[in-house]
Structure formats: structure tokens, C-alpha cells
Design a protein around this motif. Structure first.
Motif, PDB file in Angstrom:
ATOM      1  N   ARG A 187      38.588   8.251  53.445  1.00 29.27           N
ATOM      2  CA  ARG A 187      37.557   8.680  52.492  1.00 29.27           C
ATOM      3  C   ARG A 187      36.226   8.863  53.211  1.00 29.27           C
ATOM      4  NH1 ARG A 187      38.073   6.220  46.568  1.00 29.27           N
ATOM      5  NH2 ARG A 187      35.921   6.941  46.627  1.00 29.27           N
ATOM      6  N   ASN A 188      35.450   9.811  52.733  1.00 32.52           N
ATOM      7  CA  ASN A 188      34.122  10.076  53.291  1.00 32.52           C
ATOM      8  C   ASN A 188      33.123  10.254  52.159  1.00 32.52           C
ATOM      9  OD1 ASN A 188      34.624  10.298  56.293  1.00 32.52           O
ATOM     10  ND2 ASN A 188      36.098  11.818  55.540  1.00 32.52           N
ATOM     11  N   ASP A 189      32.978   9.218  51.337  1.00 33.73           N
ATOM     12  CA  ASP A 189      32.033   9.296  50.223  1.00 33.73           C
ATOM     13  C   ASP A 189      30.609   9.410  50.752  1.00 33.73           C
ATOM     14  OD1 ASP A 189      33.932   8.734  47.956  1.00 33.73           O
ATOM     15  OD2 ASP A 189      34.229   6.920  49.151  1.00 33.73           O
ATOM     16  N   TRP A 190      29.857  10.362  50.223  1.00 27.17           N
ATOM     17  CA  TRP A 190      28.486  10.532  50.706  1.00 27.17           C
ATOM     18  C   TRP A 190      27.550   9.488  50.114  1.00 27.17           C
ATOM     19  CZ3 TRP A 190      24.285  11.504  47.570  1.00 27.17           C
ATOM     20  CH2 TRP A 190      24.554  11.859  46.253  1.00 27.17           C
ATOM     21  N   LEU A 191      27.888   8.956  48.935  1.00 27.09           N
ATOM     22  CA  LEU A 191      27.071   7.917  48.316  1.00 27.09           C
ATOM     23  C   LEU A 191      27.886   6.631  48.295  1.00 27.09           C
ATOM     24  CD1 LEU A 191      24.448   7.154  46.905  1.00 27.09           C
ATOM     25  CD2 LEU A 191      25.499   7.810  44.728  1.00 27.09           C
ATOM     26  N   THR A 192      27.626   5.745  49.242  1.00 21.41           N
ATOM     27  CA  THR A 192      28.434   4.545  49.373  1.00 21.41           C
ATOM     28  C   THR A 192      27.661   3.450  50.086  1.00 21.41           C
ATOM     29  OG1 THR A 192      30.498   3.654  50.297  1.00 21.41           O
ATOM     30  CG2 THR A 192      29.412   5.383  51.547  1.00 21.41           C
ATOM     31  N   TRP A 195      29.556   0.315  54.650  1.00 17.82           N
ATOM     32  CA  TRP A 195      29.167   0.623  56.020  1.00 17.82           C
ATOM     33  C   TRP A 195      30.072  -0.119  56.998  1.00 17.82           C
ATOM     34  CZ3 TRP A 195      24.306  -1.781  53.770  1.00 17.82           C
ATOM     35  CH2 TRP A 195      23.688  -0.895  52.882  1.00 17.82           C
ATOM     36  N   ARG A 257      33.202   2.236  47.169  1.00 18.40           N
ATOM     37  CA  ARG A 257      31.778   2.560  47.259  1.00 18.40           C
ATOM     38  C   ARG A 257      30.897   1.330  47.415  1.00 18.40           C
ATOM     39  NH1 ARG A 257      30.217   7.937  43.794  1.00 18.40           N
ATOM     40  NH2 ARG A 257      31.871   9.248  44.639  1.00 18.40           N
TER      41      ARG A 257
END
Length: 270
Positions: A187-192, A195, A257
């Protein structure tokens, strides 16, 4: 206008960081003007004095609003400690009385079952206002949440009492193997807030999880913690839950997230 914008930014930053810091900053400015102070160093001293005073007052009045501080002034006999005084200095050590009682009961149980065990508390909540964010956490907003550090051992299997891999107890992740369950892989959620912080990992001590104590703590939280104190959830990454042989339904994955939970235990009450 530039000065106003700068000061507004400072108020916002200090408020988000400590909850009361923005108020302390504004009071400090007012006092400095009243006294005719213009130099930076005396202004900083005034701010620190005001902030310290407000922090002490906060610890006195917060119980009126349903939250109590976990003490950072532990001695050698205490089995529950806060990882660093910085948590208290930033007012991140407040919980409901029920969470405080749970934390002490967990620590007492750990030392009773496995003598010589100190339990370490990490981030809790701010003292006031349900819903006020304790960044970077998503849910530490109501006094019902508290993080605990993991228990560790050295490479020879010797328990390291009161020790964490990182200086603040966070971000030293237990990395999963390729074959482990990893629900967020790919997954590459931009709002997460999830880290990986790969650049930091080599800086942390190469201690191992002390599995006996980890299992004892989670088992207590999901049995007596549930029945006596109303534990609702314990967050733990799936690969650690599997490795520790934990199957209780109260131990859950927090989602992709939210921050990783293979560096600390998140406990929340109903």
C-alpha cells in the motif's frame, strides 16, 4: 503583519505540542510588555517560568475535569514509570483515574509474576478537552488511552529492566519477515501516519523482545484488564500477535493509516 503571523504560528505550534504552551506564550508576552522587557533571553526566561507555573497548576486542576497525571518522579521501588520526564514536561501524561489504576495494576502484576520487572508508560493524553489531538496519535484524545513500552532482553537472553530500544520508547520497530502476515504490504497511502522510518532503525539498540513478559502483559490486559478495568482494545501488529501466540479478540490491528504498533502496546478502555 509579519510579526503577528509569526506569533500566531508559535501559539499554534506550542498549543499542539503541549496544549497549554500557547496560553503560556501569550501570558509571557503580556508580562514582558508590562515589565518593559525587550531582550530575548529575559523573555524566554519569563515564558519558561509562566509555562512551568501553568504546568503545576494544570496538574492540580486537571482531576476536576476527569484526568490525572502519571508521575514522572519515580524512585527505585516504583514498578510503573514514565519513560522520560519529557512526557510530563509536555503534558502528555494525563489519563482517566481508571486508566491510571489499570497501569499500576498491570505493573504490580508483572512484578509479582516476574519479579524485578518495571513497566514503562509512554504517551497518554493531554489534561483537558476531549477530542483535542495528541499528535501524532489519532486516538489519544479522551484520557482513555495509554501506550506501554515493550519488554526487552539482550542477545544472551538476559532481561533488561527499565530499558527501551529507543530513547523515547517509540519508532524502534520489530521488523516482520517476508513470510509474516503484513496487511499493509504494497500500500502507498498518501495520507497516513504509518511511517517506517528506515533511516532511524540502525541507530537503535539491537535488543530482542522478552517474549515471556510480553505474553504475560497482554494476557493480563485481555483477562483481568478487561474484567476489572474495561479494556476495550490492545493494538498490536499481526506479525507480533502471531509470533507471541496471542489469539484474544481484544488484541487488534489498528489499520494501515494509523501508526505502526510493533514498537509499543496501545491500550484503551471503554
Amino acid at each position: 503583519m509579519l510579526r503577528f503571523g509569526f506569533r500566531f504560528a508559535i501559539v499554534v505550534f506550542l498549543t499542539l505540542l503541549t496544549q497549554i504552551g500557547g496560553v503560556a506564550y501569550l501570558v509571557g508576552i503580556a508580562v514582558a510588555r508590562l515589565w518593559g522587557v525587550r531582550r530575548f533571553a529575559p523573555k524566554l526566561a519569563i515564558f519558561l517560568l509562566v509555562y512551568t507555573s501553568l504546568t503545576i497548576v494544570t496538574s492540580i486542576i486537571a482531576p476536576i475535569f476527569g484526568r490525572v497525571p502519571l508521575s514522572c518522579l519515580a524512585d527505585a521501588a516504583d514498578k510503573l514509570v514514565v519513560r522520560s520526564p519529557i512526557y510530563c514536561a509536555l503534558n502528555r501524561n494525563y489519563v482517566t483515574p481508571a486508566v491510571r489504576d489499570l497501569a499500576h495494576a498491570l505493573a504490580d502484576n508483572m512484578d509479582r509474576q516476574l519479579p524485578g520487572t518495571t513497566t514503562i508508560a509512554l504517551d497518554a493524553n493531554f489534561p483537558f478537552l476531549a477530542g483535542f489531538p495528541l499528535l501524532p496519535h489519532l486516538s489519544h484524545t479522551d484520557g482513555r488511552k495509554l501506550d506501554f513500552a515493550y519488554y526487552y532482553e539482550d542477545s544472551s537472553g538476559n532481561f533488561l529492566d527499565g530499558v527501551t530500544r529507543s530513547p523515547i520508547g517509540y519508532f524502534a520497530f520489530e521488523q516482520p519477515a517476508n513470510s509474516d502476515e503484513q496487511p499493509c504490504r504494497g500500500r502507498n497511502d498518501w495520507l497516513t501516519g504509518r511511517w517506517d522510518l528506515d533511516i532511524l532503525q540502525p541507530l537503535f539498540h539491537a535488543y530482542r523482545l522478552q517474549k515471556q513478559r510480553m505474553v504475560e502483559a497482554v494476557n493480563w490486559l485481555t483477562t483481568e484488564g478487561v474484567s476489572r478495568f474495561g479494556v476495550e482494545k490492545v493494538f498490536l501488529e499481526p506479525h507480533l500477535k502471531n509470533a507471541l501466540g496471542i489469539t484474544d479478540e481484544h488484541v487488534r490491528f489498528q489499520g494501515c493509516r494509523a501508526a505502526r504498533h510493533d514498537d509499543h502496546l496501545h491500550v484503551q478502555l471503554r
